[in-house]
Design a protein around this motif. Structure first.
Motif, PDB file in Angstrom:
ATOM      1  N   TRP A  91       0.820  -1.212   0.000  1.00 14.12           N
ATOM      2  CA  TRP A  91       0.000   0.000   0.000  1.00 14.12           C
ATOM      3  C   TRP A  91       0.853   1.260   0.000  1.00 14.12           C
ATOM      4  O   TRP A  91       0.437   2.303  -0.520  1.00 14.12           O
ATOM      5  N   SER A  92       2.052   1.159   0.549  1.00 15.27           N
ATOM      6  CA  SER A  92       2.938   2.328   0.571  1.00 15.27           C
ATOM      7  C   SER A  92       3.458   2.699  -0.815  1.00 15.27           C
ATOM      8  O   SER A  92       4.032   3.781  -0.994  1.00 15.27           O
ATOM      9  N   ASP A  93       3.280   1.811  -1.801  1.00 15.82           N
ATOM     10  CA  ASP A  93       3.758   2.081  -3.157  1.00 15.82           C
ATOM     11  C   ASP A  93       2.801   2.968  -3.955  1.00 15.82           C
ATOM     12  O   ASP A  93       3.126   3.365  -5.075  1.00 15.82           O
ATOM     13  N   PHE A  94       1.628   3.270  -3.396  1.00 15.58           N
ATOM     14  CA  PHE A  94       0.652   4.118  -4.085  1.00 15.58           C
ATOM     15  C   PHE A  94       0.705   5.548  -3.549  1.00 15.58           C
ATOM     16  O   PHE A  94       0.864   5.762  -2.342  1.00 15.58           O
ATOM     17  N   ARG A  95       0.555   6.477  -4.452  1.00 17.85           N
ATOM     18  CA  ARG A  95       0.336   7.857  -4.024  1.00 17.85           C
ATOM     19  C   ARG A  95      -0.503   8.570  -5.088  1.00 17.85           C
ATOM     20  O   ARG A  95      -0.492   8.185  -6.266  1.00 17.85           O
ATOM     21  N   ILE A  96      -1.217   9.598  -4.649  1.00 17.90           N
ATOM     22  CA  ILE A  96      -2.105  10.331  -5.557  1.00 17.90           C
ATOM     23  C   ILE A  96      -1.634  11.772  -5.669  1.00 17.90           C
ATOM     24  O   ILE A  96      -1.331  12.421  -4.658  1.00 17.90           O
ATOM     25  N   GLU A  97      -1.550  12.261  -6.886  1.00 18.05           N
ATOM     26  CA  GLU A  97      -1.167  13.646  -7.129  1.00 18.05           C
ATOM     27  C   GLU A  97      -2.205  14.302  -8.030  1.00 18.05           C
ATOM     28  O   GLU A  97      -2.983  13.619  -8.709  1.00 18.05           O
ATOM     29  N   ILE A  98      -2.200  15.634  -8.020  1.00 17.81           N
ATOM     30  CA  ILE A  98      -3.131  16.408  -8.843  1.00 17.81           C
ATOM     31  C   ILE A  98      -2.383  16.935 -10.056  1.00 17.81           C
ATOM     32  O   ILE A  98      -1.335  17.552  -9.913  1.00 17.81           O
ATOM     33  N   ASP A  99      -2.925  16.674 -11.261  1.00 14.91           N
ATOM     34  CA  ASP A  99      -2.235  17.132 -12.470  1.00 14.91           C
ATOM     35  C   ASP A  99      -2.595  18.584 -12.782  1.00 14.91           C
ATOM     36  O   ASP A  99      -3.319  19.249 -12.024  1.00 14.91           O
ATOM     37  N   ASP A 100      -2.098  19.087 -13.906  1.00 15.86           N
ATOM     38  CA  ASP A 100      -2.305  20.488 -14.281  1.00 15.86           C
ATOM     39  C   ASP A 100      -3.769  20.828 -14.511  1.00 15.86           C
ATOM     40  O   ASP A 100      -4.166  21.996 -14.410  1.00 15.86           O
ATOM     41  N   GLU A 101      -4.566  19.829 -14.822  1.00 13.45           N
ATOM     42  CA  GLU A 101      -5.987  20.052 -15.080  1.00 13.45           C
ATOM     43  C   GLU A 101      -6.837  19.865 -13.832  1.00 13.45           C
ATOM     44  O   GLU A 101      -8.063  19.897 -13.903  1.00 13.45           O
ATOM     45  N   GLY A 102      -6.170  19.635 -12.707  1.00  7.10           N
ATOM     46  CA  GLY A 102      -6.896  19.474 -11.445  1.00  7.10           C
ATOM     47  C   GLY A 102      -7.439  18.079 -11.212  1.00  7.10           C
ATOM     48  O   GLY A 102      -8.231  17.872 -10.290  1.00  7.10           O
ATOM     49  N   LYS A 103      -7.014  17.102 -12.016  1.00  5.90           N
ATOM     50  CA  LYS A 103      -7.500  15.732 -11.860  1.00  5.90           C
ATOM     51  C   LYS A 103      -6.555  14.922 -10.980  1.00  5.90           C
ATOM     52  O   LYS A 103      -5.340  15.138 -10.977  1.00  5.90           O
ATOM     53  N   SER A 104      -7.140  13.993 -10.243  1.00  5.09           N
ATOM     54  CA  SER A 104      -6.335  13.108  -9.395  1.00  5.09           C
ATOM     55  C   SER A 104      -5.705  12.018 -10.255  1.00  5.09           C
ATOM     56  O   SER A 104      -6.383  11.402 -11.082  1.00  5.09           O
ATOM     57  N   VAL A 105      -4.410  11.788 -10.051  1.00  8.48           N
ATOM     58  CA  VAL A 105      -3.678  10.788 -10.820  1.00  8.48           C
ATOM     59  C   VAL A 105      -3.002   9.824  -9.862  1.00  8.48           C
ATOM     60  O   VAL A 105      -2.369  10.235  -8.884  1.00  8.48           O
ATOM     61  N   LEU A 106      -3.152   8.518 -10.136  1.00  2.00           N
ATOM     62  CA  LEU A 106      -2.516   7.502  -9.305  1.00  2.00           C
ATOM     63  C   LEU A 106      -1.110   7.223  -9.816  1.00  2.00           C
ATOM     64  O   LEU A 106      -0.908   6.919 -10.989  1.00  2.00           O
TER      65      LEU A 106
END
Length: 514
Positions: free
Chosen positions: A315-330
């Motif tokens: 589970w520690s291998d996952f993280r979520i970031e927000i791209d330039d368009e404001g969408k969540s990316v895994l």
């Protein structure tokens, strides 16, 4: 020197004591003792008693000769079979071997007899720290299944090019041989085996499979040279096993978009236990296993990770970031120790829905701590281990109705079997058809551009190259850039892409960037 003769004192015998009395051997007694050990002994006329040939005393009347050699500077004797029944021929062969042994000893090479099986066992253990578990198991299983039967009982120092090249004849006929047929029957009787049939046995192995086996054998032979067991390198090539017409890189099988729609629809109903997948007898564990399979398939097709990499995700291998368009990316971190190529990387999930799928799965899982495995099996003692879902996936595909095919979605229209690895190929092809840059794709998949080109070249869109090469609007060198674009488009259309030309074109464009 030893105690070859013992005399028993009569008085001592009566007292039940043994008193050993050393008797020095005369030359005649020594000869008698030697003849009792070595039958049909002959000393070399060139090397004298330093080299003798003999038959073992327990051998048949016409048994093969062996030799005993004493090499100056080497401790002890060297005894080996010559496998020749004619004494004159046996002596000639023995004298040739004696010269070879002297040369090897002077060159610092080992004279010790060691079987290939024993050498492999020691060698593979030294490789274990640099290999992933899956690569270690693959090398071990391939060796035990094929290579060991061919050369495992041979003396390593006796190997030569002619003998090793014979591997291909042995390998190509393996599953039709007595040994291969017995192996299939044994597999059907194994308790707890992944499959009870021989469906997974490729009686005609692919060129890629044989090439991988040749690589393993060459690794072993190189190590034998490094350790002094072989005086020179022996190499084999799979090109000697397969005709030129059959050496084409076989395209990995995947799913069409229509097949994928049918697959995901069935997978959703399978996980919810509804429709044709409804089963009133299913328990909570089986329901969770269905949930796990769905999550695994969707994650694999969204990230392109290898099966071994997904099996070891935590589970520690996952993280979520927000791209330039404001969408969540895994983002998924692949640790070097779990990667086939032993290099860490970060993969970007393509599907926007995969985050919700993982959240839902995590709620159903009983192991959600930071360091817990995402996909796991539980032993009777409560220990969790990476799970193997390959058989479950194949069974599921077979039960997916599609255009009346007997095997459902398990086989393609060309009869090629789908596996969990097909999900990685589906990911790659979809990205290429969407004009994703193959250099970025190779990076996120943890492979090389050549591999992308060889396996997926027919799916690469020329637009991806044109867009990359023309995105810089420098006026100088525009003619050269246009020529480079034309070259690449021609290569794409012909299905043959020269990686060096492509990289050179990119460099030229980068140098003219304003």
């Amino acid at each position: 020197m030893g105690f070859p003769n013992l005399k028993l004192d009569e008085n001592a015998q009566k007292r039940h004591f043994l008193v050993p009395v050393l008797i020095l051997e005369t030359s005649s007694q020594k000869g008698a003792l030697m003849s009792a050990t070595y039958r049909d002994r002959q000393d070399s006329k060139i090397y004298g008693s330093r080299l003798i040939i003999f038959r073992r005393k327990d051998a048949q009347d016409n048994g093969s000769f062996s030799y005993r050699a004493k090499i100056e500077g080497h401790k002890g004797y060297i005894r080996r079979s010559i496998k020749e029944t004619d004494p004159d021929k046996a002596m000639v062969l023995a004298e040739q071997e004696y010269e070879n042994l002297r040369v090897r000893h002077k060159g610092g090479f080992s004279l010790t007899e060691i079987f290939v099986d024993k050498f492999f066992d020691a060698w593979i253990e030294t490789q274990k720290t640099r290999l992933t578990d899956s690569r270690y198991k693959w090398k071990t299983s391939v060796y035990e299944r094929y290579v060991s039967g061919f050369m495992g009982k041979r003396n390593l120092t006796d190997l030569n090019k002619s003998f090793v090249d014979g591997y291909w004849s042995y390998r190509l006929n393996f599953w039709n041989s007595k040994e291969g047929k017995e192996r299939i029957q044994l597999n059907e009787k194994r308790m707890g085996s992944k499959t009870k049939s021989s469906h997974n046995v490729a009686q005609k192995p692919s060129f890629a499979t044989l090439r991988a086996e040749a690589s393993l054998i060459n690794e072993i032979l190189r190590a034998a040279v490094d350790e002094g067991h072989l005086s020179r390198t022996i190499k084999i090539t799979a090109q000697d096993a397969v005709s030129k017409a059959d050496r084409m890189v076989q395209h990995r099988d995947t799913f069409t978009l229509e097949e994928w729609r049918v697959l995901t629809t069935n997978l959703y109903n399978y996980y919810l236990c509804r429709g044709r997948w409804k089963d009133t007898r299913i328990n909570s564990l089986h329901r969770f296993q269905r949930h796990m399979l769905r999550t695994y398939v969707l994650l694999a097709s969204s990230t392109g990770l290898r099966t071994g990499e997904i099996k070891n995700l935590r589970w520690s291998d996952f993280r979520i970031e927000i791209d330039d368009e404001g969408k969540s990316v895994l983002l998924v971190s692949v640790r070097g120790e779990t990667s086939k190529v032993r290099r860490g990387r970060t993969a970007v999930a393509h599907s926007e829905n995969i985050i919700g799928v993982l959240d839902e799965y995590k709620e159903a899982s009983q192991h959600t701590e930071t360091n817990d495995l995402v996909f796991y099996s539980i032993k009777s003692n409560g220990e969790t281990l990476p799970v193997d879902l390959s058989t479950n996936f194949k069974s599921f595909l077979k039960r997916c109705d599609y255009k009346g095919r007997e095997e459902g979605l398990r086989l393609s229209v060309d009869g090629k079997a789908r596996t969990l690895y097909s999900l990685r190929h589906f990911f790659a092809i979809q990205r290429l058809q969407q004009n994703v840059d193959i250099y970025q794709l190779a990076t996120t998949m943890g492979t090389g551009v050549t591999q992308i080109r060889n396996h997926y070249g027919r799916h690469i869109s020329g637009d991806a190259f044109i867009k990359e090469l023309t995105k810089y609007q420098s006026k100088s060198g525009q003619h050269a850039k246009n020529a480079a674009v034309r070259k690449l488009v021609d290569m794409v259309e012909s299905g043959v892409l020269n990686e060096e030309i492509a990289l050179d074109a990119f460099r030229q464009v980068a140098e003219r960037r304003e």
